[in-house]
Motif scaffolding. Structure first.
Motif, PDB file in Angstrom:
ATOM      1  N   THR A 179       0.835  -1.198   0.000  1.00 18.82           N
ATOM      2  CA  THR A 179       0.000   0.000   0.000  1.00 18.82           C
ATOM      3  C   THR A 179       0.871   1.250   0.000  1.00 18.82           C
ATOM      4  N   LYS A 180       0.342   2.299  -0.602  1.00 13.47           N
ATOM      5  CA  LYS A 180       1.046   3.577  -0.651  1.00 13.47           C
ATOM      6  C   LYS A 180       0.085   4.691  -0.259  1.00 13.47           C
ATOM      7  N   ASN A 181       0.276   5.199   0.963  1.00  9.74           N
ATOM      8  CA  ASN A 181      -0.542   6.295   1.495  1.00  9.74           C
ATOM      9  C   ASN A 181      -2.040   6.015   1.359  1.00  9.74           C
ATOM     10  N   LEU A 182      -2.431   4.774   1.622  1.00  8.50           N
ATOM     11  CA  LEU A 182      -3.828   4.378   1.487  1.00  8.50           C
ATOM     12  C   LEU A 182      -4.670   5.107   2.529  1.00  8.50           C
ATOM     13  N   THR A 183      -5.695   5.816   2.071  1.00  7.34           N
ATOM     14  CA  THR A 183      -6.514   6.659   2.947  1.00  7.34           C
ATOM     15  C   THR A 183      -7.988   6.461   2.641  1.00  7.34           C
ATOM     16  N   LYS A 184      -8.778   6.372   3.709  1.00  8.49           N
ATOM     17  CA  LYS A 184     -10.233   6.344   3.572  1.00  8.49           C
ATOM     18  C   LYS A 184     -10.831   7.281   4.612  1.00  8.49           C
ATOM     19  N   ASN A 185     -11.474   8.338   4.155  1.00  9.22           N
ATOM     20  CA  ASN A 185     -12.096   9.312   5.047  1.00  9.22           C
ATOM     21  C   ASN A 185     -13.597   9.089   5.128  1.00  9.22           C
ATOM     22  N   TYR A 186     -14.131   9.260   6.338  1.00 12.10           N
ATOM     23  CA  TYR A 186     -15.569   9.178   6.555  1.00 12.10           C
ATOM     24  C   TYR A 186     -16.113  10.500   7.096  1.00 12.10           C
ATOM     25  N   GLY A 187     -15.525  11.605   6.688  1.00 18.18           N
ATOM     26  CA  GLY A 187     -15.944  12.887   7.236  1.00 18.18           C
ATOM     27  C   GLY A 187     -15.492  13.018   8.670  1.00 18.18           C
ATOM     28  N   LYS A 188     -16.447  13.205   9.587  1.00 16.08           N
ATOM     29  CA  LYS A 188     -16.097  13.379  10.996  1.00 16.08           C
ATOM     30  C   LYS A 188     -15.689  12.059  11.650  1.00 16.08           C
ATOM     31  N   ASN A 189     -16.180  10.950  11.111  1.00 15.12           N
ATOM     32  CA  ASN A 189     -15.843   9.646  11.685  1.00 15.12           C
ATOM     33  C   ASN A 189     -14.460   9.192  11.229  1.00 15.12           C
ATOM     34  N   ARG A 190     -13.787   8.416  12.084  1.00 17.05           N
ATOM     35  CA  ARG A 190     -12.434   7.980  11.804  1.00 17.05           C
ATOM     36  C   ARG A 190     -12.394   6.931  10.699  1.00 17.05           C
ATOM     37  N   GLY A 191     -11.427   7.069   9.828  1.00 16.35           N
ATOM     38  CA  GLY A 191     -11.165   6.052   8.815  1.00 16.35           C
ATOM     39  C   GLY A 191      -9.727   5.605   8.953  1.00 16.35           C
ATOM     40  N   ILE A 192      -8.988   5.621   7.849  1.00 16.59           N
ATOM     41  CA  ILE A 192      -7.559   5.333   7.883  1.00 16.59           C
ATOM     42  C   ILE A 192      -6.824   6.427   7.117  1.00 16.59           C
ATOM     43  N   SER A 221     -10.501  -3.170  10.234  1.00 16.19           N
ATOM     44  CA  SER A 221     -11.516  -3.621   9.274  1.00 16.19           C
ATOM     45  C   SER A 221     -11.649  -2.659   8.100  1.00 16.19           C
ATOM     46  N   THR A 222     -11.511  -1.365   8.354  1.00  9.71           N
ATOM     47  CA  THR A 222     -11.576  -0.389   7.267  1.00  9.71           C
ATOM     48  C   THR A 222     -10.445  -0.620   6.274  1.00  9.71           C
ATOM     49  N   THR A 223      -9.255  -0.893   6.777  1.00  9.00           N
ATOM     50  CA  THR A 223      -8.115  -1.190   5.899  1.00  9.00           C
ATOM     51  C   THR A 223      -8.397  -2.414   5.047  1.00  9.00           C
ATOM     52  N   ILE A 224      -8.894  -3.467   5.680  1.00  7.46           N
ATOM     53  CA  ILE A 224      -9.168  -4.709   4.966  1.00  7.46           C
ATOM     54  C   ILE A 224     -10.258  -4.513   3.913  1.00  7.46           C
ATOM     55  N   LYS A 225     -11.323  -3.837   4.267  1.00  4.63           N
ATOM     56  CA  LYS A 225     -12.415  -3.617   3.306  1.00  4.63           C
ATOM     57  C   LYS A 225     -11.957  -2.759   2.132  1.00  4.63           C
ATOM     58  N   THR A 226     -11.025  -1.847   2.393  1.00  6.23           N
ATOM     59  CA  THR A 226     -10.473  -1.037   1.306  1.00  6.23           C
ATOM     60  C   THR A 226      -9.583  -1.892   0.407  1.00  6.23           C
ATOM     61  N   LEU A 227      -8.768  -2.746   1.010  1.00  4.70           N
ATOM     62  CA  LEU A 227      -7.918  -3.645   0.231  1.00  4.70           C
ATOM     63  C   LEU A 227      -8.749  -4.566  -0.661  1.00  4.70           C
ATOM     64  N   LEU A 228      -9.899  -4.996  -0.160  1.00  2.00           N
ATOM     65  CA  LEU A 228     -10.752  -5.920  -0.900  1.00  2.00           C
ATOM     66  C   LEU A 228     -11.693  -5.193  -1.864  1.00  2.00           C
ATOM     67  N   ASN A 229     -11.600  -3.871  -1.887  1.00  2.00           N
ATOM     68  CA  ASN A 229     -12.424  -3.052  -2.787  1.00  2.00           C
ATOM     69  C   ASN A 229     -13.916  -3.120  -2.434  1.00  2.00           C
ATOM     70  N   PHE A 230     -14.207  -3.413  -1.166  1.00  2.00           N
ATOM     71  CA  PHE A 230     -15.587  -3.328  -0.686  1.00  2.00           C
ATOM     72  C   PHE A 230     -15.971  -1.862  -0.485  1.00  2.00           C
ATOM     73  N   ILE A 231     -14.980  -1.051  -0.125  1.00  2.00           N
ATOM     74  CA  ILE A 231     -15.152   0.390  -0.057  1.00  2.00           C
ATOM     75  C   ILE A 231     -13.993   1.032  -0.822  1.00  2.00           C
ATOM     76  N   TYR A 232     -14.240   2.178  -1.420  1.00  2.00           N
ATOM     77  CA  TYR A 232     -13.230   2.812  -2.257  1.00  2.00           C
ATOM     78  C   TYR A 232     -12.312   3.703  -1.428  1.00  2.00           C
ATOM     79  N   PRO A 233     -11.027   3.683  -1.718  1.00  2.00           N
ATOM     80  CA  PRO A 233     -10.112   4.590  -1.010  1.00  2.00           C
ATOM     81  C   PRO A 233     -10.385   6.044  -1.381  1.00  2.00           C
TER      82      PRO A 233
END
Length: 295
Positions: free
Chosen positions: A6-19, A43-55
């Motif tokens: 991974t390279k600077n993998l980020t997932k934002n949920y607004g006010k809620n914490r992501g990665i 779990s957020t990292t894993i779901k992003t890796l599996l493309n269940f949620i988009y980075p």
């Protein structure tokens, strides 16, 4: 070769914490631990890796393929066990396994039978009749039936009894022997210590550090617990710079010098109780996890 990168993998949920800016690399043929308490971002990292949620930003590759562009192809080579498992209640275990096999062109039925037997699956039970632990066993079997190159496990031992946990650990070690890779997300540090080659610590959605387990174990000190009305806190601090706890006349502290020296020092006093044990990574990481600052 890196199976996951991974390279600077980020997932934002607004006010809620992501990665945020997750940078990890998982080598082929290793068991890689992903440590952190609930809500740390595992779990957020894993779901992003599996493309269940988009980075939101950053990128990642699995088996050299992009997790977004090559998601369907990637899934041919991986097995996944989610932290929470849900099934249609009227479906039988044998039908779940049969349906799972239909997704893959090459299945070794002898291997599938072996895994189902090791996990003690009751093939004729309906999913609605199963406990959480037994449902988790079905999900583990599903993940393994095609002998994946990469196995991603999110808190796999939740709901499993100690005997079944040990059976799962043996299965994972056999997968490693075959050259396959295991990505193990867990908040059980003892589990990680016993199984993993390396471990990544995540806190508040950010990576704190990546640790080589064998090297970390070699640094561990002794953990001493003694009870004595003759010994004061000052005497203990003279023996160790790290006092873990102090309740009345009982002290727990770490000790890194020669044990013979310790025995000679405390033999000057009347000792009511003495316990000498090796530190474990749970002691080390809990302290590390509480105090390590994120830059």
């Amino acid at each position: 070769m890196n199976i996951i990168e991974t390279k600077n993998l980020t997932k934002n949920y607004g006010k809620n914490r992501g990665i945020q800016d997750v940078n990890i690399s998982v080598k082929e043929g290793e068991i890689f631990g992903f440590i952190g308490p609930n809500g740390a971002g595992k779990s957020t990292t894993i779901k992003t890796l599996l493309n269940f949620i988009y980075p939101t930003s950053g990128s990642s590759k699995i088996l050299g393929m992009d997790i977004v562009e090559d998601s369907s192809k990637i899934k041919e080579y991986i097995g996944y066990v989610p932290s929470e498992v849900r099934y249609y209640e009227d479906v039988k275990v044998k039908d779940i396994i049969k349906y799972s096999k239909s997704f893959y062109s090459k299945i070794d039925q002898e291997y599938v039978d072996k895994i189902c037997n090791e996990l003690e699956l009751d093939m004729n039970k309906k999913m609605g009749e199963l406990s959480l632990g037994n449902k988790k066993k079905v999900s583990i079997a599903q993940a393994l039936i095609h002998s994946p190159k990469l196995l991603i496990l999110d808190e796999p031992t939740n709901g499993l009894d100690p005997l079944m946990q040990n059976k799962l650990f043996n299965i994972l070690l056999k997968e490693k022997e075959k050259g396959n890779t295991v990505f193990l997300s867990s908040h059980n540090l003892t589990e990680v210590q016993n199984l993993c080659d390396r471990a990544c610590v995540i806190k508040d959605g950010k990576i704190i550090d990546i640790i080589e387990i064998e090297k970390e174990i070699s640094k561990l000190s002794l953990k001493i617990t003694l009870t004595s009305s003759d010994i004061t806190k000052e005497i203990i601090l003279g023996l160790s710079s790290k006092l873990l706890s102090n309740k009345e006349n009982s002290y727990t502290f770490t000790y890194s010098k020669d044990i013979d020296t310790l025995i000679k020092e405390i033999s000057k006093f009347k000792i009511d109780e003495l316990l000498i044990e090796k530190e474990n990574l749970e002691d080390t990481f809990l302290d590390y996890y509480k105090n390590k600052e994120i830059e």
